[in-house]
Scaffold this active site. Structure first.
Site, short mmCIF file in Angstrom:
data_model
loop_
_atom_site.label_atom_id
_atom_site.label_comp_id
_atom_site.label_asym_id
_atom_site.label_seq_id
_atom_site.Cartn_x
_atom_site.Cartn_y
_atom_site.Cartn_z
N VAL A 47 0.83 -1.19 0.00
CA VAL A 47 0.00 0.00 0.00
C VAL A 47 0.88 1.26 0.00
O VAL A 47 0.55 2.27 -0.63
CB VAL A 47 -0.97 0.01 1.21
N CYS A 48 2.02 1.19 0.67
CA CYS A 48 2.89 2.36 0.83
C CYS A 48 3.26 3.04 -0.49
O CYS A 48 3.14 4.26 -0.59
CB CYS A 48 4.14 1.99 1.61
N PRO A 49 3.70 2.30 -1.51
CA PRO A 49 4.06 3.02 -2.74
C PRO A 49 2.87 3.71 -3.39
O PRO A 49 3.02 4.78 -3.98
CB PRO A 49 4.64 1.94 -3.65
N LEU A 52 2.61 7.02 -1.47
CA LEU A 52 3.69 7.96 -1.75
C LEU A 52 3.57 8.53 -3.16
O LEU A 52 3.85 9.70 -3.39
CB LEU A 52 5.06 7.32 -1.52
#
Length: 188
Positions: A47-49, A52
């Protein structure tokens, strides 16, 4: 759980990867401008990318509003660079990627998961005086929306400039605001 709204951020000094360089970011670097601390669990995850990239695609909007974005994880600045170099998506990131490898910032903002030493997804807006005006924390499986964060930043800035007015739900610049007073009680 004690709130951190209107609390002053602590003194800090952390390493960061930004613009192809390693830099030291300190609390003094935030003075006089709005700041967004965008905590996420870890580099090279799922999920992080997506989050960002969403922030990167809205970075110019944040900058136009006089705010700097600081993404923060407990990864090292070296891991941030490796992720930036390896991922086409993360290469879009131009804002500082802070390394909170001691967990000091994550712990202060209340997002450190001590079981795995990673941060929960926490978003914090800090005013030019260094006080936290918006705090939002969610579980790691739930991604955030940069458009909504832009709206919240605009509302926080409006309220800071117009202390006698407040912004109702879904407020956008140019929309009507409210002036708190007894005449509004029960009328909304």
């Amino acid at each position: 759980m004690k709130t951190i709204i209107n609390q002053e951020i602590p003194d800090f000094s952390v390493e960061a990867y930004v613009d192809g360089e390693f830099k030291t970011i300190k609390r003094d670097d935030l003075k006089g401008k709005w700041a967004i601390f965008f905590f996420y669990p870890a580099d090279f995850t799922f999920v992080c990318p997506t989050e960002l990239v969403d922030m990167a695609e809205n970075y110019d909007k944040f900058r136009q509003l006089g705010a700097e974005v600081y993404s923060v994880s407990t990864d090292s600045q070296f891991t941030h660079k490796a992720w930036h170099d390896a991922s086409e998506s993360i290469r879009k990131v131009r804002f500082p990627m802070l390394s909170d490898k001691t967990g000091m910032l994550s712990e202060y903002f209340g997002v450190l998961n001590t079981d795995d030493f990673m941060a929960y997804r926490g978003t914090f807006v800090v005013n030019p005086e260094g006080k936290i005006k918006i705090a939002e924390v969610q579980d790691n499986g739930i991604g955030r929306n940069a458009d909504e964060l832009v709206r919240k930043l605009e509302a926080a800035q409006f309220v800071a400039e117009h202390g006698d007015q407040v912004c109702p739900a879904r407020w956008r610049p140019g929309d009507s605001t409210l002036t708190p007073g007894i005449e509004l009680v029960g009328k909304i």
